[in-house]
Every structure is written in C-alpha cells, then in structure tokens.
Scaffold this active site. Structure first.
Site, PDB file in Angstrom:
ATOM      1  N   LYS A   1     -12.303  -6.433 -10.774  1.00  0.00           N
ATOM      2  CA  LYS A   1     -13.090  -5.841 -11.856  1.00  0.00           C
ATOM      3  C   LYS A   1     -13.292  -4.341 -11.612  1.00  0.00           C
ATOM      4  O   LYS A   1     -13.291  -3.906 -10.460  1.00  0.00           O
ATOM      5  CB  LYS A   1     -14.430  -6.571 -12.002  1.00  0.00           C
ATOM      6  CG  LYS A   1     -15.308  -6.547 -10.728  1.00  0.00           C
ATOM      7  CD  LYS A   1     -16.062  -5.239 -10.568  1.00  0.00           C
ATOM      8  CE  LYS A   1     -16.769  -5.145  -9.269  1.00  0.00           C
ATOM      9  NZ  LYS A   1     -17.250  -3.773  -8.981  1.00  0.00           N
TER      10      LYS A   1
ATOM     11  N   SER B   1       0.857  -1.180   0.000  1.00  0.00           N
ATOM     12  CA  SER B   1       0.000   0.000   0.000  1.00  0.00           C
ATOM     13  C   SER B   1       0.889   1.223   0.000  1.00  0.00           C
ATOM     14  O   SER B   1       2.040   1.171   0.448  1.00  0.00           O
ATOM     15  CB  SER B   1      -0.911   0.014   1.229  1.00  0.00           C
ATOM     16  OG  SER B   1      -1.594   1.249   1.346  1.00  0.00           O
TER      17      SER B   1
END
Length: 236
Positions: A96, A35
C-alpha cells in the site's frame, strides 16, 4: 505439488518483514529477490533462503521460477515494477498504497485485467477478522459514524522517503490509507470529502485530516497526525 514461489521487489524493512512471513508459511517460499543494489538483493536472498538475486526488477520479474511478485519499492515505483510483473504473467501483491497517483493505479488495474493477471493491494485491514465482522454482522446495527486516527513521530529528514515528494512521501499516502481505508470498509465510498492539513518544508503533507460524507447523514472523521514537527504553512 511444488511450493508457491515468490519474488521480492526491494529490500527495505517491509520487504524483509513480509519475506520472513512468506517463508514461515507452509507451501510458500521466496525464490528470488530484486533490487537496483545487487549486494542488498544478495543479502536479503541469503536471509530468506532464496536461490536467486537480481540487480534489476525487470530480471526478477522475468525469472521463470517465480509465480508472484511482492512489490515493496517506494510508492512512485509501484507502477514500473507492476508493469514488468504483469507483462511477465506474474501475479502481483503490491504494498500500500497501490500507486502514487490515481492515473498509475488505474493503469495497473487495466493492464492486469487485459493480461488476466491477479493484482492486489497489500492492505491487511481488508482481511482483519474483527473489521470484517463489524462490517458484515447485522448485530452491530447500521454504522452511522466512524472515527479513525493513525500516526507516529517521525523527525523531519528531507532525505528520508517519508518526507521526499519524488518518492511519494507524505502522511496521506503512507498513513492515511489506514483511517481512510477503515472508513471505506465500514461505510463504503464517500459522496463528499473535506480535507485540511499542513505541509512539511519539502512540500509533502506532514499531517492531514478530514470528514468523509455519505448518504443519509453518515460521516467518517479521519486524521493522520503530525510526524513530530510543527506546522510550517497554513492549513491546506
């Protein structure tokens, strides 16, 4: 034989959910989390039992202990992370939609093919047993029409990624992949398309709907309902 080791890129709700599913599966483990916020990476790594936490996606992808990268960043960052993973020879499972634009998606596919690296969009519908049965079993006959709708209430907040154009916000990219994906799975690629919708104040699509046209008069009617706000502009 050692466990298959995943690296998780990002630390949001989806990253946590998929990470928990990975560690619950025999033969799988999460070895590292990446991150831009090192503290968030460390917190998720601890929760998933991962040995490593990195303050960048590039360092995550370079970890030699990681076999595959799960990409759970905002849509507009999918290409960047996938590029780093593919360059490092890692398999890529990308949340997605695969990318925010057609150009980005095509580049990801090209890079993966050139490198001989596995790349897949994390679209669970493609593996749903019922949907696969309907699409393949002759007992259901020739499907002529599909109607699909998916939406939820989401108060307008321009700071939230779902409403932010720079993060790939909008109903089509976040929700439309499901009804449009179902139509594609059952009827194939359309030959024509008509789309209408409305825009949020930030400029992203708050709702969208359309008709997908197929040979022989087959059609799919799809929509991503409004996220709890009224229309602010005329239909697209």
């Amino acid at each position: 034989m050692r466990d298959f080791t995943w690296g998780i890129a990002a630390t949001g709700v989806i990253a946590r959910t998929v990470g928990a599913a990975i560690v619950a599966e025999p033969g799988m483990r999460v070895g590292a989390v990446g991150s831009r916020n090192p503290q968030r990476a460390q917190a998720l790594a601890a929760a998933l039992g991962a040995e490593s936490a990195y303050g960048s996606y590039e360092r995550l992808c370079a970890d030699p202990a990681v076999d595959a990268i799960y990409v759970a960043t905002p849509h507009t960052e999918h290409l960047q992370v996938a590029e780093a993973a593919i360059a490092a020879g890692k398999a890529v499972l990308c949340e997605k939609p695969l990318a925010a634009t057609v150009d980005d998606a095509e580049k990801m596919v090209r890079l993966a093919r050139e490198a001989g690296v596995f790349l897949m969009e994390a679209m669970w519908m493609r593996f749903n047993p019922l949907i696969r049965l309907i699409a393949a079993d002759a007992r259901f006959g020739d499907i002529r029409s599909v109607q699909a709708s998916f939406g939820f209430a989401m108060p307008y907040d321009p700071a939230h990624r779902l409403w932010a154009p720079e993060l790939g916000g909008g109903s089509l990219l976040d929700l439309g992949v499901y009804p449009f994906g179902l139509a594609q799975l059952l009827l194939g690629m359309p030959t024509g398309l008509r789309i209408t919708g409305s825009l949020a104040p930030s400029g992203v699509d708050a709702e969208a709907g359309g008709v997908l046209l197929y040979p022989g008069g087959r059609r799919a009617f799809v929509e991503t309902p409004c996220w709890g706000i009224t229309r602010t502009r005329p239909a697209l």
